[in-house]
Structure formats: structure tokens, C-alpha cells
Motif scaffolding. Structure first.
Motif, mmCIF file in Angstrom:
data_model
loop_
_atom_site.group_PDB
_atom_site.id
_atom_site.type_symbol
_atom_site.label_atom_id
_atom_site.label_comp_id
_atom_site.label_asym_id
_atom_site.label_seq_id
_atom_site.Cartn_x
_atom_site.Cartn_y
_atom_site.Cartn_z
ATOM 1 N N VAL A 165 0.816 -1.219 0.000
ATOM 2 C CA VAL A 165 0.000 0.000 0.000
ATOM 3 C C VAL A 165 0.849 1.268 0.000
ATOM 4 C CG1 VAL A 165 -2.065 -1.025 1.029
ATOM 5 C CG2 VAL A 165 -0.245 -0.167 2.521
ATOM 6 N N THR A 166 2.153 1.159 -0.277
ATOM 7 C CA THR A 166 3.012 2.338 -0.278
ATOM 8 C C THR A 166 3.654 2.563 -1.641
ATOM 9 O OG1 THR A 166 5.155 1.334 0.287
ATOM 10 C CG2 THR A 166 3.619 1.766 2.111
ATOM 11 N N GLY A 167 4.126 3.766 -1.850
ATOM 12 C CA GLY A 167 4.833 4.115 -3.073
ATOM 13 C C GLY A 167 6.335 4.135 -2.868
ATOM 14 N N ILE A 168 6.838 3.212 -2.079
ATOM 15 C CA ILE A 168 8.254 3.185 -1.716
ATOM 16 C C ILE A 168 8.840 1.831 -2.116
ATOM 17 C CG2 ILE A 168 9.896 3.337 0.199
ATOM 18 C CD1 ILE A 168 7.667 4.916 1.705
ATOM 19 N N THR A 169 10.040 1.845 -2.666
ATOM 20 C CA THR A 169 10.774 0.617 -2.935
ATOM 21 C C THR A 169 12.195 0.778 -2.417
ATOM 22 O OG1 THR A 169 11.464 -0.971 -4.638
ATOM 23 C CG2 THR A 169 11.389 1.331 -5.299
ATOM 24 N N ILE A 170 12.687 -0.251 -1.704
ATOM 25 C CA ILE A 170 13.954 -0.166 -0.993
ATOM 26 C C ILE A 170 14.915 -1.232 -1.525
ATOM 27 C CG2 ILE A 170 15.065 -0.343 1.272
ATOM 28 C CD1 ILE A 170 13.290 2.116 0.953
ATOM 29 N N PHE A 171 16.184 -0.872 -1.623
ATOM 30 C CA PHE A 171 17.192 -1.834 -2.058
ATOM 31 C C PHE A 171 18.538 -1.480 -1.440
ATOM 32 C CE2 PHE A 171 17.376 1.699 -4.939
ATOM 33 C CZ PHE A 171 18.727 1.868 -5.235
#
Length: 439
Positions: A165-171
């Protein structure tokens, strides 16, 4: 307690006076995973890129999704090579897959790593660019996403990240030795199918780490800098997702914290406690919506350094053979130290949060807020088997400076904290987070 109206504080000079409520469409309930084919077809999908990881691909839930998509008459391409903790290299492999397949829609089935990988593949296959173009500044260029992405249905299999439900992507950016990410409303999945049955086979260690991520999502969003203390955007459409604490995010934070206090230990201890695991899944969704609108702050910003600089720690319950500090673990190890520090800015909110988690705050005053909340967090950490601070995952005093250097670039998160997070402050917090109780 808390607030029920928009302007719970006076608007600061030059600061924003409004907040925006955003979320994916959410379907929640046991068995809803089987709806994915019908929902994908309703979104106009014909050729679907299905993202998962090797572990999930061996489970019955993977067959449920494949069968549902095929029954809807959809063409399917499957990417199973998602890393448990994605890196820039694993993202690039996923992007190449999506670019070659040229799908008109995406489905992700897995934890936050799978959903985040799918978001990145959708972004770069739709709007090709150099890899650091959209990555958060100052690590990347932080350019806005040029336009909408292809539809994406996210199906989480862990009760933790809220990525559905978020507009965040982490790497993990290997060259930096720390995690970073991309934040844009365009990345937010179109729909989320949240099926609690997906967590039935999760080991307790995974439930503990992912659940503590949920807990910190809610705590950080509730104690974040208020939205009326954030500088007003140049244009309304440039209002960031990390708006700061606001009435909309507070609703999810309160209920998520209450549910975590009631059900986290139960859900970790017993995989057959279906009520507990369902409630943890619901708490994850609520906290995801909350932090997707308010933003998290220092515990998460510090966690990216903790995970990125790991040397030889290997947690039980996780299949990956490489050294790994699971994200939720990396977050919660910093949390008691951080909330001791931030409580001075909003003691009432810190005491409220501790109470929702089950702490007895009777007789506690504003000066006690940080210690009351930190003590409750430490009790929960011990109850669900977390390491005793950063020493428990292999760090020492000699690593404090490097950890602070890894955290400093996370300005999108650190600037959302209610108190200033300078390098000396971060070093002090990492020092305090080395250990919390006597061996």
C-alpha cells in the motif's frame, strides 16, 4: 488524546496547511488470493508479469495465483529470482526481465522484497532511464517519475512491510554499503490482495522481525514531525508522501499499535493461532497505509546502515545463506534508543503509544515518556527473541562512526524525525543501541 481535526497545531511559518490521503485499493480476508485473476482482467491486463521468490514459488499459494490468472485467460511470464534483501543488481535483473516481456500489468506475490522488486521493474520498464535517476537524493538524482505505471496487484505473504500500500521501494546499493530507495506515488500498487492464509507457514522468527517492522512503522509515523511543521511544497502536486504525522495516518497508527500489543507475541509463538496471525496481517495493512502517508523516521534511516554493513550475522528462520540482518530486526534494534531521544519533543504521543502497546503508564509524566516507551519495546524484543542490540548482530563501538555515515544519506527519513538528527546525534544513538539488557 491525539487529534481529531486537521489543524491540531498552529501552522508554522512557510509550512504546509493541508495533507493528502492516499492508499491502494485493498481487499482483505482469508481466501481473497484467488480473486487475483478476475481483478487483473478487470484492470485490463492481458500479458502479466508475475514476481515472486524461489521459496514462495514452492508453496501452494503460488499455484493458487497462477491458476487464477490462467483461468482468467491471461498470458503469464514468471520471475522467481527475487533476492530476500534486494540489491541494485537484483533490481537490474528484474528490470531486464520486465523490459523483455513487455507486460501490460504486474502481479507480485511475496514479502516486501518481492513487491519492491516488482515496483522497480514496473517503473524502469515503463520509463527507462539510468538506474540512479529516480533514486532518492542525495544518493540518486531524485527525479520525479514522469507519469503513471502499468497496473500492479500486490499480494503480500508476510505481515510486515506494508509495501502493498506504499509508493516506496527499498534496495541495498552495494557501492554505498547501505540501503536506499525510490519514493513516488506512482509506485503505489493499484490494488492489494491481503490474504492472512499466506502467513500460515511463516516461521516464528520471520513473524517476529516483520511484526516489529509493523510496530515501528506505526510508532515512527505517530511520532513523526507534524505535517504543519513541514515546509510547504512549491506546488500542491509536489507534496511528498512523507508528509509527517496527520489525522489520517494517526488512525492507522493507533489501531496497529493496539493490535501489535495484543497479538505479536501470540503470532510469533504459535503458527496455528490463526486469530493472532490474521490480526497481525491487518495491523500491517493499517500501519502501511499510515506510514505511506506520514512517513517513518530515524529507526528506519538507521536500519539501512545496520543492514547494509552486515558482516557475518545469519538469522534463524531465513533461507538465505549470505549474511543478513532482516529489515524489521535492523529497525527495532535502533528503536528504544531513538524514542528515548525523540520523546522530549512530543511526550504525550510517546506515552500514548506505549499505552496502546500495553505499557502501564499510570503516574508517568512527560519526563518519563521516553523511558516508558523504550522499556516496553525492550520487553517486547526480548519476548519475541530479538538480539540484545547491535552487538547481537555483530557490531561494536568501533563500528559506530561507519554506521552513522551509512545513515546520514537517508535524509528523506531523518528529516521526518521530530528532533534534529545530526551526525553527533546519530553516533550517540548507535552507541546506545549497542545493547539494552545485561547478558
Amino acid at each position: 488524546m491525539g487529534f481529531g481535526c486537521c489543524h491540531y497545531q498552529e501552522v508554522g511559518e512557510g509550512c504546509d496547511s493541508a495533507f493528502t490521503m492516499e492508499s491502494s485499493r485493498v481487499t482483505f480476508g482469508r481466501g481473497c488470493l484467488s480473486e487475483v485473476g478476475d481483478r487483473a482482467r478487470a484492470l485490463g491486463m492481458r500479458r502479466v508479469a508475475l514476481f515472486t521468490d524461489a521459496g514462495v514459488a514452492r508453496l501452494p499459494i503460488f499455484g493458487t495465483v497462477v491458476e487464477s490468472l490462467r483461468a482468467a485467460g491471461l498470458e503469464l511470464g514468471v520471475f522467481k529470482d527475487v533476492s530476500i534483501e534486494p540489491t541494485d543488481q537484483s533490481f537490474l535483473e528484474a528490470i531486464r526481465f520486465a523490459a523483455d516481456l513487455r507486460p501490460d500489468g504486474y502481479v507480485s506475490l511475496g514479502g516486501g522484497s518481492v513487491i519492491d522488486t516488482c515496483k522497480a521493474a514496473n517503473l524502469f520498464a515503463t520509463w527507462p532511464s539510468d538506474f540512479l535517476t529516480y533514486v532518492n537524493a542525495p544518493v540518486g538524482e531524485g527525479r520525479p517519475v514522469p507519469g503513471p505505471l502499468k497496473p500492479h496487484i500486490a499480494c503480500p505473504t508476510t505481515s510486515g512491510t506494508g509495501s502493498e500500500v506504499t509508493g516506496i521501494t527499498i534496495f541495498d546499493l552495494r557501492s554505498l554499503g547501505a540501503k536506499t530507495g525510490i519514493a513516488s506515488n506512482a509506485l503505489r500498487p493499484t490494488e492489494a490482495l491481503v490474504d492472512p492464509d499466506c502467513t500460515a507457514t511463516l516461521p516464528g522468527e520471520v513473524v517476529a522481525a516483520s511484526g516489529l517492522d509493523v510496530l515501528s512503522h506505526a510508532l515512527e509515523s505517530y511520532t513523526a514531525r507534524a505535517y504543519v511543521r513541514r515546509p510547504a511544497p512549491a506546488r500542491p502536486t509536489l507534496r511528498p508522501m512523507s508528509q509527517g504525522a496527520n489525522p489520517w495516518s494517526d488512525l492507522g497508527c493507533r489501531e496497529a499499535l493496539r493490535l501489535m500489543g495484543l497479538y505479536l507475541e501470540r503470532g510469533v509463538a504459535d503458527a496455528t493461532d490463526h486469530e493472532a496471525r490474521e490480526q497481525l496481517m491487518w495491523a500491517a495493512t493499517l500501519a502501511g497505509i499510515a506510514f505511506g502517508n506520514a512517513g517513518v523516521h530515524a529507526p528506519h534511516g538507521m536500519a539501512y546502515a545496520v543492514a547494509g554493513l552486515v558482516r557475518d550475522f545469519r538469522p534463524t528462520g531465513y533461507p538465505q545463506e549470505e549474511p543478513l540482518v532482516p529489515h524489521g530486526m535492523a529497525v527495532i534494534l535502533n528503536a528504544p534508543a531513538v524514542f528515548r531521544y525523540t520523546a522530549a519533543e512530543s511526550p504525550e504521543r510517546h506515552l500514548e503509544a506505549a499505552t496502546w502497546l500495553g505499557a502501564d503508564a499510570r503516574g508517568a509524566g512527560p519526563g518519563d515518556a521516553g523511558e516508558v516507551l523504550a522499556d516496553k519495546l525492550i520487553r517486547i524484543m526480548r519476548a519475541v527473541g530479538m538480539p540484545n542490540g547491535l552487538r547481537g548482530v555483530g557490531y561494536t563501538e568501533a563500528d559506530v562512526s561507519a554506521l552513522a555515515s551509512g545513515a546520514l544519506p537517508q535524509q528523506r527519513l531523518l528529516q521526518n524525525a521530530p528532533r534534529e538528527m545530526t551526525r553527533p546525534v546519530l553516533e550517540g544513538l548507535f552507541q546506545q543501541a549497542l545493547g539494552y539488557w545485561s547478558p
